[in-house]
Structure formats: C-alpha cells, structure tokens
Design a protein around this motif. Structure first.
Motif, mmCIF file in Angstrom:
data_model
loop_
_atom_site.group_PDB
_atom_site.id
_atom_site.type_symbol
_atom_site.label_atom_id
_atom_site.label_comp_id
_atom_site.label_asym_id
_atom_site.label_seq_id
_atom_site.Cartn_x
_atom_site.Cartn_y
_atom_site.Cartn_z
ATOM 1 N N SER A 192 -16.584 -77.374 51.211
ATOM 2 C CA SER A 192 -16.775 -76.545 52.397
ATOM 3 C C SER A 192 -16.033 -75.218 52.250
ATOM 4 C CB SER A 192 -16.284 -77.292 53.639
ATOM 5 O OG SER A 192 -16.459 -76.504 54.799
ATOM 6 N N GLN A 193 -14.802 -75.251 51.761
ATOM 7 C CA GLN A 193 -14.035 -74.020 51.580
ATOM 8 C C GLN A 193 -14.657 -73.135 50.511
ATOM 9 O OE1 GLN A 193 -11.440 -72.961 53.512
ATOM 10 N NE2 GLN A 193 -11.775 -71.051 52.378
ATOM 11 N N GLU A 194 -15.242 -73.753 49.479
ATOM 12 C CA GLU A 194 -15.881 -72.979 48.418
ATOM 13 C C GLU A 194 -17.037 -72.143 48.953
ATOM 14 O OE1 GLU A 194 -17.558 -71.456 44.827
ATOM 15 O OE2 GLU A 194 -15.545 -71.881 45.562
ATOM 16 N N MET A 195 -17.732 -72.615 49.984
ATOM 17 C CA MET A 195 -18.818 -71.823 50.562
ATOM 18 C C MET A 195 -18.290 -70.489 51.083
ATOM 19 S SD MET A 195 -21.345 -74.475 52.517
ATOM 20 C CE MET A 195 -20.186 -74.764 53.840
ATOM 21 N N PHE A 196 -17.108 -70.491 51.683
ATOM 22 C CA PHE A 196 -16.530 -69.264 52.224
ATOM 23 C C PHE A 196 -15.835 -68.444 51.130
ATOM 24 C CE2 PHE A 196 -17.112 -71.945 55.901
ATOM 25 C CZ PHE A 196 -17.504 -71.063 56.891
ATOM 26 N N ASP A 197 -15.180 -69.134 50.199
ATOM 27 C CA ASP A 197 -14.525 -68.411 49.102
ATOM 28 C C ASP A 197 -15.548 -67.712 48.220
ATOM 29 O OD1 ASP A 197 -12.116 -69.367 50.031
ATOM 30 O OD2 ASP A 197 -11.930 -70.947 48.506
ATOM 31 N N SER A 198 -16.680 -68.369 47.994
ATOM 32 C CA SER A 198 -17.675 -67.825 47.063
ATOM 33 C C SER A 198 -18.303 -66.541 47.580
ATOM 34 C CB SER A 198 -18.765 -68.868 46.780
ATOM 35 O OG SER A 198 -19.493 -69.194 47.953
ATOM 36 N N ILE A 199 -18.521 -66.445 48.874
ATOM 37 C CA ILE A 199 -19.155 -65.224 49.384
ATOM 38 C C ILE A 199 -18.182 -64.045 49.283
ATOM 39 C CG2 ILE A 199 -18.532 -65.537 51.812
ATOM 40 C CD1 ILE A 199 -21.811 -64.104 50.300
ATOM 41 N N ILE A 200 -16.879 -64.292 49.434
ATOM 42 C CA ILE A 200 -15.899 -63.227 49.217
ATOM 43 C C ILE A 200 -15.944 -62.777 47.758
ATOM 44 C CG2 ILE A 200 -13.453 -62.639 49.205
ATOM 45 C CD1 ILE A 200 -14.616 -62.848 51.998
ATOM 46 N N ARG A 201 -16.002 -63.739 46.830
ATOM 47 C CA ARG A 201 -16.083 -63.389 45.398
ATOM 48 C C ARG A 201 -17.323 -62.553 45.107
ATOM 49 N NH1 ARG A 201 -15.081 -68.926 44.457
ATOM 50 N NH2 ARG A 201 -17.236 -69.143 43.716
ATOM 51 N N GLU A 202 -18.466 -62.959 45.686
ATOM 52 C CA GLU A 202 -19.709 -62.241 45.433
ATOM 53 C C GLU A 202 -19.629 -60.803 45.926
ATOM 54 O OE1 GLU A 202 -22.048 -63.306 43.650
ATOM 55 O OE2 GLU A 202 -21.917 -65.482 43.637
ATOM 56 N N VAL A 203 -19.085 -60.611 47.120
ATOM 57 C CA VAL A 203 -18.969 -59.255 47.677
ATOM 58 C C VAL A 203 -18.047 -58.407 46.812
ATOM 59 C CG1 VAL A 203 -18.137 -57.909 49.635
ATOM 60 C CG2 VAL A 203 -19.531 -59.946 50.032
ATOM 61 N N VAL A 204 -16.912 -58.970 46.407
ATOM 62 C CA VAL A 204 -15.951 -58.228 45.574
ATOM 63 C C VAL A 204 -16.591 -57.869 44.235
ATOM 64 C CG1 VAL A 204 -13.776 -58.415 44.305
ATOM 65 C CG2 VAL A 204 -13.912 -59.210 46.674
ATOM 66 N N GLU A 205 -17.291 -58.827 43.603
ATOM 67 C CA GLU A 205 -17.886 -58.595 42.286
ATOM 68 C C GLU A 205 -19.053 -57.616 42.348
ATOM 69 O OE1 GLU A 205 -18.970 -62.426 40.873
ATOM 70 O OE2 GLU A 205 -16.889 -63.134 40.679
ATOM 71 N N GLU A 206 -19.885 -57.723 43.382
ATOM 72 C CA GLU A 206 -21.104 -56.935 43.416
ATOM 73 C C GLU A 206 -20.924 -55.553 44.029
ATOM 74 O OE1 GLU A 206 -24.249 -59.209 45.174
ATOM 75 O OE2 GLU A 206 -24.093 -60.817 43.688
ATOM 76 N N ILE A 207 -19.952 -55.403 44.922
ATOM 77 C CA ILE A 207 -19.728 -54.103 45.557
ATOM 78 C C ILE A 207 -18.544 -53.374 44.930
ATOM 79 C CG2 ILE A 207 -19.229 -52.939 47.739
ATOM 80 C CD1 ILE A 207 -20.551 -55.194 49.200
ATOM 81 N N GLY A 208 -17.553 -54.140 44.473
ATOM 82 C CA GLY A 208 -16.393 -53.528 43.845
ATOM 83 C C GLY A 208 -15.264 -53.203 44.800
ATOM 84 N N VAL A 209 -15.332 -53.731 46.021
ATOM 85 C CA VAL A 209 -14.244 -53.483 46.974
ATOM 86 C C VAL A 209 -13.197 -54.580 46.828
ATOM 87 C CG1 VAL A 209 -15.761 -52.317 48.603
ATOM 88 C CG2 VAL A 209 -15.425 -54.777 48.797
ATOM 89 N N PRO A 210 -11.937 -54.293 47.114
ATOM 90 C CA PRO A 210 -10.907 -55.336 47.033
ATOM 91 C C PRO A 210 -11.060 -56.339 48.175
ATOM 92 C CG PRO A 210 -9.965 -53.296 47.864
ATOM 93 C CD PRO A 210 -11.367 -52.970 47.439
ATOM 94 N N ALA A 211 -10.707 -57.566 47.902
ATOM 95 C CA ALA A 211 -10.826 -58.613 48.921
ATOM 96 C C ALA A 211 -9.984 -58.302 50.146
ATOM 97 C CB ALA A 211 -10.428 -59.960 48.325
ATOM 98 N N SER A 212 -8.879 -57.583 49.956
ATOM 99 C CA SER A 212 -7.989 -57.276 51.071
ATOM 100 C C SER A 212 -8.637 -56.345 52.092
ATOM 101 C CB SER A 212 -6.697 -56.644 50.546
ATOM 102 O OG SER A 212 -6.985 -55.464 49.809
ATOM 103 N N SER A 213 -9.727 -55.660 51.694
ATOM 104 C CA SER A 213 -10.394 -54.737 52.614
ATOM 105 C C SER A 213 -11.454 -55.432 53.453
ATOM 106 C CB SER A 213 -11.038 -53.588 51.833
ATOM 107 O OG SER A 213 -12.121 -54.063 51.046
#
Length: 241
Positions: A209-230
């Motif tokens: 369940s947590q991986e579903m939420f963690d994975s979308i953060i990873r995808e956004v960071v990887e595909e857009i290039g913004v830091p997770a902290s933003s």
C-alpha cells in the motif's frame, strides 16, 4: 467513416429510434472516484495469489502471448519484462457517508509486462474477456497491471503533461500525465513466496500500500526532474480501467 455515412442516411429519410446507432462506449471506465482524495491511511491492499491472472482455456490464445512478446522484442529490444502488481478488484467502505471516514481496499496479485503486452495490448484483447458485469471476472484472463498517474499542479495553477517517447512499448508519442507503475521489485517481491508470518500480520499488505504512494513520487521526480521536497503529499483520487 461516420461522416461518409451521414449523406446516404439523409437521402433515405429520417432515422427512426429503431435504426439509431448507439454511441460507442468510452475507452475507459471510472471504478472509484474520490474528488477530495484519500490519504495513505484511507487506502489499504489485500495482496494475494488469488488475484493473479487466470490462464485462458484456449491454448492458442495463451500461446499468442509469448509470440506477440517475441515479435515486439525484435522490433524494440529495449523492452523489459518486469514484474508488476495486478489489479484484481476493490472494496469500498463508507464512500459518500459524511459521518464516517471513507476507505478503499485494492485487491492485488502479480503479473508481468510481457503478459500485459500479450493480453491488454494485443489486437486479440477482446477474446481474453469474459462476459460479466463484474470487472474482476470480466478481466480474469488479462494482465491488468496496476499503474499510477499524477495530476501535478504548479504554483501558478497550471497542470503539467508530458509527451511519451517514440521508443516505448505502449502509446508512443502520446501526451500523458506523469506516471508509471508501483514496483514489486522495490519491496523485494518477485513471487508470492514471502514469509507467511509477515503476510499474516499485514506487514506485506502495508508495504505494498505504501509503495503505491511512494512510486508516484518517484515517477514525478524522475520524469519531471523536480526534487521530492518541492512536492506536496500525494492522495488517491480515482481508479480507472
């Protein structure tokens, strides 16, 4: 094709109700809608082999899966057959009840990208379906991997979309939201051979369940290039098939 048919229909007279053609069904189905979003605490997972894909009884249809994959691999050697979580249904609790917190439980099994290409993306995909109003039964022979997608709103109130590469296995060149898949490999899951005591305690379910939420953060960071902290924290907004 529709435009070509209109003149001949007009010449032959008005169309009666019995002659009217039903509009085609939409290319997607909204399974769960949560406009205000569900927090990670409102989303749970039941991860079990009972939600894995059931092989189709037609052996010729089953044999088409590796054949299609081999052809796709020859034309695009960059394709990778990774393990994915398989969507096998869901259960809703208290949706629309303002007096209690809403909750959704997703039923997940395992599948892989090769089977996705050979079933859901195959030109024979309709042959894999079973006649049923229940989506989990209707799609029991398809791969149906669980994907994710993020609606990213910028500080100046714009929605961000990306254009897919022309060297991908599905929908090359299309405009899409950032996204991908929750990855079993991130949790060390390659099969259902995990510790039964951990499973019984709900540990694996919570990690998935947590991986579903963690994975979308990873995808956004990887595909857009913004830091997770933003990024603000993510919410579960909808399930679409």
């Amino acid at each position: 094709m529709v435009q070509d048919n209109i003149p001949s229909m007009e010449k032959s007279g008005p169309v009666t109700n019995s002659e009217a053609v039903d509009p085609p069904p939409p290319p997607y189905k909204l399974l769960v809608k949560c406009p205000s979003g569900l927090s990670p605490g409102q989303v749970s997972v039941d991860f079990s082999p009972s939600y894995d894909r059931i092989p189709h009884p037609d052996l010729n249809l089953e044999n088409s899966i590796p054949e299609i994959w081999d052809r796709r691999l020859q034309s695009n050697p960059s394709l990778f057959n990774g393990t994915k979580f398989r969507y096998g249904g869901h259960v809703l609790h208290n949706m629309g009840d303002s007096n209690q917190e809403s909750h959704v439980c997703l039923h997940l099994g395992l599948t892989d990208y090769r089977t996705f290409v050979g079933t859901n993306l195959s030109t024979l995909w309709e042959k894999f379906l079973v006649t049923s109003e229940d989506d989990s039964l209707k799609c029991q022979h398809t791969s149906s991997p669980l994907g994710n997608g993020a609606v990213v709103e910028t500080a100046d109130k714009k929605i961000l979309v990306l254009r897919r590469s022309n060297n991908v296995g599905e929908f090359p060149g299309y405009f899409v939201f950032p996204g991908g898949h929750p990855e079993p490999g991130e949790l060390g899951i390659s099969a259902h051979q995990y510790d039964q005591e951990m499973s019984g305690s709900g540990h694996i379910n919570r990690k998935v369940s947590q991986e579903m939420f963690d994975s979308i953060i990873r995808e956004v960071v990887e595909e857009i290039g913004v830091p997770a902290s933003s990024l603000t924290r993510s919410f579960f907004a909808a399930s679409i098939t």
